[in-house]
Design an enzyme around this catalytic site. Structure first.
Site, PDB file in Angstrom:
ATOM      1  N   ASN A 165     125.246  33.201  -8.311  1.00 55.45           N
ATOM      2  CA  ASN A 165     126.088  32.238  -9.033  1.00 55.45           C
ATOM      3  C   ASN A 165     126.579  31.238  -8.004  1.00 55.45           C
ATOM      4  O   ASN A 165     127.133  31.627  -6.982  1.00 55.45           O
ATOM      5  CB  ASN A 165     127.275  32.974  -9.691  1.00 55.45           C
ATOM      6  CG  ASN A 165     128.292  32.006 -10.271  1.00 55.45           C
ATOM      7  OD1 ASN A 165     127.974  30.858 -10.567  1.00 55.45           O
ATOM      8  ND2 ASN A 165     129.523  32.461 -10.429  1.00 55.45           N
ATOM      9  N   GLY A 166     126.367  29.947  -8.265  1.00 54.01           N
ATOM     10  CA  GLY A 166     126.787  28.928  -7.301  1.00 54.01           C
ATOM     11  C   GLY A 166     125.655  27.948  -7.063  1.00 54.01           C
ATOM     12  O   GLY A 166     124.681  27.920  -7.834  1.00 54.01           O
ATOM     13  N   CYS A 192     127.106  30.900 -14.391  1.00 54.31           N
ATOM     14  CA  CYS A 192     126.370  32.150 -14.262  1.00 54.31           C
ATOM     15  C   CYS A 192     127.291  33.357 -14.159  1.00 54.31           C
ATOM     16  O   CYS A 192     128.405  33.255 -13.644  1.00 54.31           O
ATOM     17  CB  CYS A 192     125.503  32.111 -13.006  1.00 54.31           C
ATOM     18  SG  CYS A 192     124.440  30.687 -12.944  1.00 54.31           S
ATOM     19  N   TRP A 209     123.407  29.855 -16.159  1.00 58.95           N
ATOM     20  CA  TRP A 209     123.787  28.548 -16.708  1.00 58.95           C
ATOM     21  C   TRP A 209     123.076  27.542 -15.812  1.00 58.95           C
ATOM     22  O   TRP A 209     123.454  27.340 -14.655  1.00 58.95           O
ATOM     23  CB  TRP A 209     125.301  28.380 -16.647  1.00 58.95           C
ATOM     24  CG  TRP A 209     125.834  27.190 -17.383  1.00 58.95           C
ATOM     25  CD1 TRP A 209     126.120  27.103 -18.712  1.00 58.95           C
ATOM     26  CD2 TRP A 209     126.170  25.910 -16.837  1.00 58.95           C
ATOM     27  NE1 TRP A 209     126.616  25.858 -19.018  1.00 58.95           N
ATOM     28  CE2 TRP A 209     126.654  25.106 -17.891  1.00 58.95           C
ATOM     29  CE3 TRP A 209     126.112  25.361 -15.558  1.00 58.95           C
ATOM     30  CZ2 TRP A 209     127.078  23.792 -17.711  1.00 58.95           C
ATOM     31  CZ3 TRP A 209     126.533  24.045 -15.374  1.00 58.95           C
ATOM     32  CH2 TRP A 209     127.008  23.285 -16.452  1.00 58.95           C
ATOM     33  N   ARG A 261     131.169  33.013 -20.376  1.00 64.70           N
ATOM     34  CA  ARG A 261     131.088  32.062 -19.278  1.00 64.70           C
ATOM     35  C   ARG A 261     130.098  30.936 -19.585  1.00 64.70           C
ATOM     36  O   ARG A 261     130.086  29.908 -18.898  1.00 64.70           O
ATOM     37  CB  ARG A 261     130.671  32.779 -17.996  1.00 64.70           C
ATOM     38  CG  ARG A 261     131.690  33.789 -17.531  1.00 64.70           C
ATOM     39  CD  ARG A 261     131.140  34.646 -16.421  1.00 64.70           C
ATOM     40  NE  ARG A 261     130.947  33.903 -15.187  1.00 64.70           N
ATOM     41  CZ  ARG A 261     131.903  33.676 -14.293  1.00 64.70           C
ATOM     42  NH1 ARG A 261     133.110  34.119 -14.508  1.00 64.70           N
ATOM     43  NH2 ARG A 261     131.654  33.012 -13.185  1.00 64.70           N
ATOM     44  N   HIS A 300     143.304  -2.490 -28.767  1.00 68.86           N
ATOM     45  CA  HIS A 300     142.568  -3.100 -27.657  1.00 68.86           C
ATOM     46  C   HIS A 300     141.137  -2.571 -27.587  1.00 68.86           C
ATOM     47  O   HIS A 300     140.509  -2.635 -26.536  1.00 68.86           O
ATOM     48  CB  HIS A 300     143.306  -2.846 -26.338  1.00 68.86           C
ATOM     49  CG  HIS A 300     144.673  -3.441 -26.314  1.00 68.86           C
ATOM     50  ND1 HIS A 300     144.892  -4.801 -26.316  1.00 68.86           N
ATOM     51  CD2 HIS A 300     145.902  -2.865 -26.360  1.00 68.86           C
ATOM     52  CE1 HIS A 300     146.198  -5.038 -26.329  1.00 68.86           C
ATOM     53  NE2 HIS A 300     146.834  -3.871 -26.364  1.00 68.86           N
ATOM     54  N   GLU A 317     134.431  19.944 -28.441  1.00 70.36           N
ATOM     55  CA  GLU A 317     133.886  21.128 -27.754  1.00 70.36           C
ATOM     56  C   GLU A 317     133.168  22.061 -28.725  1.00 70.36           C
ATOM     57  O   GLU A 317     132.066  22.506 -28.456  1.00 70.36           O
ATOM     58  CB  GLU A 317     135.034  21.947 -27.133  1.00 70.36           C
ATOM     59  CG  GLU A 317     135.436  21.568 -25.738  1.00 70.36           C
ATOM     60  CD  GLU A 317     136.547  22.467 -25.199  1.00 70.36           C
ATOM     61  OE1 GLU A 317     136.463  22.835 -24.027  1.00 70.36           O
ATOM     62  OE2 GLU A 317     137.507  22.800 -25.931  1.00 70.36           O
ATOM     63  N   LYS A 363     139.258  19.781 -28.240  1.00 68.74           N
ATOM     64  CA  LYS A 363     138.953  21.009 -28.989  1.00 68.74           C
ATOM     65  C   LYS A 363     137.878  20.720 -30.025  1.00 68.74           C
ATOM     66  O   LYS A 363     136.925  21.451 -30.174  1.00 68.74           O
ATOM     67  CB  LYS A 363     140.183  21.534 -29.734  1.00 68.74           C
ATOM     68  CG  LYS A 363     141.184  22.371 -29.023  1.00 68.74           C
ATOM     69  CD  LYS A 363     140.803  23.761 -28.683  1.00 68.74           C
ATOM     70  CE  LYS A 363     140.110  23.837 -27.369  1.00 68.74           C
ATOM     71  NZ  LYS A 363     140.779  23.729 -26.149  1.00 68.74           N
ATOM     72  N   GLU A 372     144.155  16.880 -26.234  1.00 67.70           N
ATOM     73  CA  GLU A 372     143.721  18.268 -26.415  1.00 67.70           C
ATOM     74  C   GLU A 372     143.076  18.465 -27.794  1.00 67.70           C
ATOM     75  O   GLU A 372     142.048  19.134 -27.922  1.00 67.70           O
ATOM     76  CB  GLU A 372     144.916  19.213 -26.210  1.00 67.70           C
ATOM     77  CG  GLU A 372     144.607  20.688 -26.377  1.00 67.70           C
ATOM     78  CD  GLU A 372     143.550  21.249 -25.432  1.00 67.70           C
ATOM     79  OE1 GLU A 372     143.128  20.546 -24.498  1.00 67.70           O
ATOM     80  OE2 GLU A 372     143.121  22.395 -25.667  1.00 67.70           O
ATOM     81  N   LYS A 399     132.870  28.617 -19.612  1.00 70.06           N
ATOM     82  CA  LYS A 399     134.300  28.928 -19.548  1.00 70.06           C
ATOM     83  C   LYS A 399     134.841  28.693 -18.150  1.00 70.06           C
ATOM     84  O   LYS A 399     135.921  28.173 -17.960  1.00 70.06           O
ATOM     85  CB  LYS A 399     134.498  30.396 -19.942  1.00 70.06           C
ATOM     86  CG  LYS A 399     135.933  30.878 -19.865  1.00 70.06           C
ATOM     87  CD  LYS A 399     136.635  30.596 -21.151  1.00 70.06           C
ATOM     88  CE  LYS A 399     138.093  30.911 -21.139  1.00 70.06           C
ATOM     89  NZ  LYS A 399     138.821  30.000 -22.047  1.00 70.06           N
TER      90      LYS A 399
HETATM   91  C1  G6P Z   1     135.961  24.449 -18.695  1.00 69.01           C
HETATM   92  C2  G6P Z   1     136.479  25.110 -19.953  1.00 69.01           C
HETATM   93  C3  G6P Z   1     137.781  24.442 -20.411  1.00 69.01           C
HETATM   94  C4  G6P Z   1     138.790  24.488 -19.272  1.00 69.01           C
HETATM   95  C5  G6P Z   1     138.239  23.863 -17.995  1.00 69.01           C
HETATM   96  C6  G6P Z   1     139.134  24.136 -16.803  1.00 69.01           C
HETATM   97  O1  G6P Z   1     135.532  23.169 -18.960  1.00 69.01           O
HETATM   98  O2  G6P Z   1     135.510  25.026 -20.973  1.00 69.01           O
HETATM   99  O3  G6P Z   1     138.297  25.118 -21.539  1.00 69.01           O
HETATM  100  O4  G6P Z   1     139.946  23.812 -19.671  1.00 69.01           O
HETATM  101  O5  G6P Z   1     136.968  24.432 -17.673  1.00 69.01           O
HETATM  102  O6  G6P Z   1     139.104  25.502 -16.523  1.00 69.01           O
HETATM  103  P1  G6P Z   1     140.256  26.284 -15.798  1.00 69.01           P
HETATM  104  O7  G6P Z   1     139.759  27.699 -15.736  1.00 69.01           O
HETATM  105  O8  G6P Z   1     140.383  25.668 -14.432  1.00 69.01           O
HETATM  106  O9  G6P Z   1     141.499  26.143 -16.585  1.00 69.01           O
END
Ligand code: G6P
Length: 608
Positions: free
Chosen positions: A101-102, A2, A75, A27, A504, A488, A485, A481, A603
């Site tokens: 938010n929370g 949020c 969110w 976000r 395996h 996502e 990516k 990674e 985010k």
């Molecule tokens: C979310 C984001 C990721 C990020 C992760 C950790 O899942 O979508 O891109 O790597 O949070 O976030 P931070 O702000 O702690 O790096």
């Protein structure tokens, strides 16, 4: 997660609120709403869906007159995304409006208590208990009502509150969810994050846990939970406004990928002085560095992946044992943190709930905590014993690119500093490593310049169903990674596998035409990974290899190859990740996905 905004000043609030919310879109959200006091009453508009639905509904804010208001992007956690569950929430007489938010963890108990007293709930949210509880405690003194609510609720919250009976004040409250106050000549603002206020001011107050801000047109006052006034210092935000805008690029992700040479250089250069690595912020004497027996790295998402890379780099260069864990596991597994353990928390936002909880736990257990953080003044930065900032600037796209690259650099610097102090690299070796570090920005530039080749390749795989990323050692960390990516932002199923582990299990999923991306940058492991490539090719896979310039042998084993410029074995991730980011980006575009705001993702994950 949020996003919250609020405004009090001379201008019409609604357009400012909508603009602020648009800066928080990154976000992640599924509905939005605003509430504005019009001089007589509080009016509200809210809608499920993207912000443009709310903008259309309110004619870009024109239908809501008034110069005091709050806004929210939601969110969903408690209650599905819907108009009714969207924030703000009202009390029954519509004299109090709240955005949150929370998560209020004890909301069921409070809801029962309030229902027994005749309060009627209209939404499925946890937030609604806050507004009714405020109503219950409000006897003409808003600060008193707010502190009573704070004593009563458990969980995390950043709140923006309007009281119709206090029409010249905006209230902001915080516990474990980010909230800032910006002071400007044209009115004062609150927001969950800096990009939402940059247009108006650079002078920002970070509200700390269990603090309340009372904001009027000209004045800001801060209080603790005992209603005592406290003094706070503002922080000057150095980011420029353009850094938080798209600046001609089609997407934030594309822009941020192109900002990687700068993010890397900005993180690196201030720590290189006269051919040496100087990290003053580390706050550790040589004795303390020598006394480190173990490093425990804790993070989430891509930040965790930089931690996996860091394990190989720190162990290889500084010869210190390293353990890496995801924060949500670490915090609940009763970890053993012996004396001499340095805990590193990595986070772009500095607000990730699980990472913050892990930090607090490690501190309570007596460990020194070093944070590698991008957002200055964020919770993790403020609570850690020392902070090594990544200077990537504001990152808006949900899928991280430049912050990830800057985090890698922070780890290389740390590993080399530790290696130097502990004598595990010679002076000459150190010099060579520093030269390699300095070359990374231009090498990334070179790879970005090659994007068309990757775009063409990506176009062939837009309809892929499954993609597998394989690699050994640091190549495995890059695979993690690359795979994240892709899933996502393109919603294609993908997995990263340690290449040696393939047989395996995962190899049973390989069929004719399955795309396998093989990372082959570790020279001493070339032959081993090539054997794994042969194994998948025998079963019909199409193999894209990412390898070092000069390793043309790979062309015999794979179907397509991408070369990265030469660097030493520890820094290859910084280069190999670039074609993987571009690959995901172009696949996502080809599939018509929302690259910057992928579905269901946020985010800044401020709930656990
Ligand atoms: C979310 C984001 C990721 C990020 C992760 C950790 O899942 O979508 O891109 O790597 O949070 O976030 P931070 O702000 O702690 O790096």
């Amino acid at each position: 997660m949020c996003g919250i905004v609020g405004y009090i000043g001379e201008s019409q609030a609604a357009p400012i609120l909508l603009d602020g919310l648009s800066k928080l879109e990154y976000r992640g959200y599924d509905s939005a709403g605003i509430a504005v006091f019009d001089g007589g009453q509080i009016n509200m508009s809210k809608a499920k869906g993207r912000l443009k639905v709310l903008s259309e509904l309110t004619h870009d804010g024109a239908t809501l007159p008034g110069t005091l208001g709050i806004g929210h992007t939601r969110w969903a956690t408690h209650g599905a995304p819907s108009d009714i569950n969207s924030h703000p929430h009202f009390n029954e007489s519509k004299s109090i409006a709240v955005v949150h938010n929370g998560i209020i963890e004890n909301y069921i108990k409070i809801k029962k208590m309030l229902e027994a007293k005749g309060y009627k709930f209209v939404s499925d949210t946890d937030t609604e208990v806050v507004v009714h509880l405020l109503d219950y405690y409000y006897k003409g003194n808003a600060l008193e009502a707010i502190t009573k609510v704070m004593h009563r609720v458990e969980g995390s919250y950043a709140l923006g509150i309007l009281f119709a009976e206090e029409p010249d004040k905006l209230y902001a409250v915080r516990k474990d969810s980010p909230l800032i106050v910006g002071k400007s000549e044209n009115g004062n603002v609150i927001a969950s994050d800096v990009p939402a206020v940059l247009k108006y001011t650079r002078d920002v107050y970070f509200i700390d846990n269990e603090e309340i801000a009372i904001i009027s047109k000209e004045d800001l006052k801060f209080y603790n939970v005992y209603e005592e006034e406290i003094q706070k210092e503002s922080v000057k935000i150095e980011w420029d406004v353009e850094a938080a805008e798209k600046g001609g690029y089609e997407h934030f992700m594309l822009k941020e990928m192109h900002e990687q040479p700068k993010a890397v250089a900005d993180t690196l250069n201030p720590r290189l002085k006269d051919g040496k690595i100087v990290i003053d912020e580390l706050n550790m004497t040589e004795e303390e560095i020598n006394a480190v027996k173990k490093i425990m790295i804790v993070a989430c998402g891509s930040a965790y992946h930089t931690g996996v890379t860091a394990k190989y780099v720190l162990e290889g260069l500084a010869r210190i044992p390293v353990e890496v864990d995801v924060a949500s596991e670490f915090r609940y597994r009763n970890p053993i943190l012996e004396e001499g353990t340095l805990v590193i928390i990595i986070s772009q936002s500095g607000e990730t709930a699980d990472s913050l909880a892990a930090l607090r736990m490690a501190k309570e257990m007596g460990s020194k905590v070093l944070a590698i953080v991008n957002v200055v003044g964020s919770s993790i930065a403020r609570e850690a014993d020392s902070v090594l900032y990544t200077w990537a600037g504001p990152e808006i796209a949900v899928a991280t690119t430049k912050a990830y690259s800057a985090q890698l650099i922070a780890h290389y610097l740390l590993a080399l500093k530790f290696a130097e102090v502990r004598g595990t690299v010679s002076e000459d070796e150190l010099k060579d490593y520093i030269e390699d570090l300095k070359r990374i920005p231009e090498q990334i530039e070179l790879l970005l310049g090659n994007r068309e080749k990757i775009q063409k390749f990506a176009n062939r795989y837009v309809a892929a169903k499954d993609v597998f990323f394989i690699g050994r050692g640091i190549d495995y960390a890059i695979s993690l990674e690359g795979s994240l990516k892709l899933k996502e932002i393109s919603y294609i199923h993908s997995e990263a596998y340690a290449a040696g582990e393939l047989k395996h299990g995962t190899i049973s999923l390989i069929e004719d035409g399955t795309l396998v991306v093989a990372l082959v940058t570790q020279e001493e492991l070339y032959k081993k990974t090539i054997s794994n490539i042969v194994e998948v090719k025998t079963r019909g896979a199409f193999v894209l290899a990412v390898t070092n310039a000069g390793n043309t042998e790979i062309e015999k084993a794979s179907d397509y190859s991408i070369y990265i410029p030469k660097t030493n074995k520890y820094f290859t991730n910084s280069l190999a990740v670039i074609p993987l980011q571009l690959f995901s980006y172009y696949i996502s575009i080809g599939r018509g996905c929302d690259v910057d705001k992928p579905r269901n993702l946020a985010k800044s994950v401020t709930v656990e």
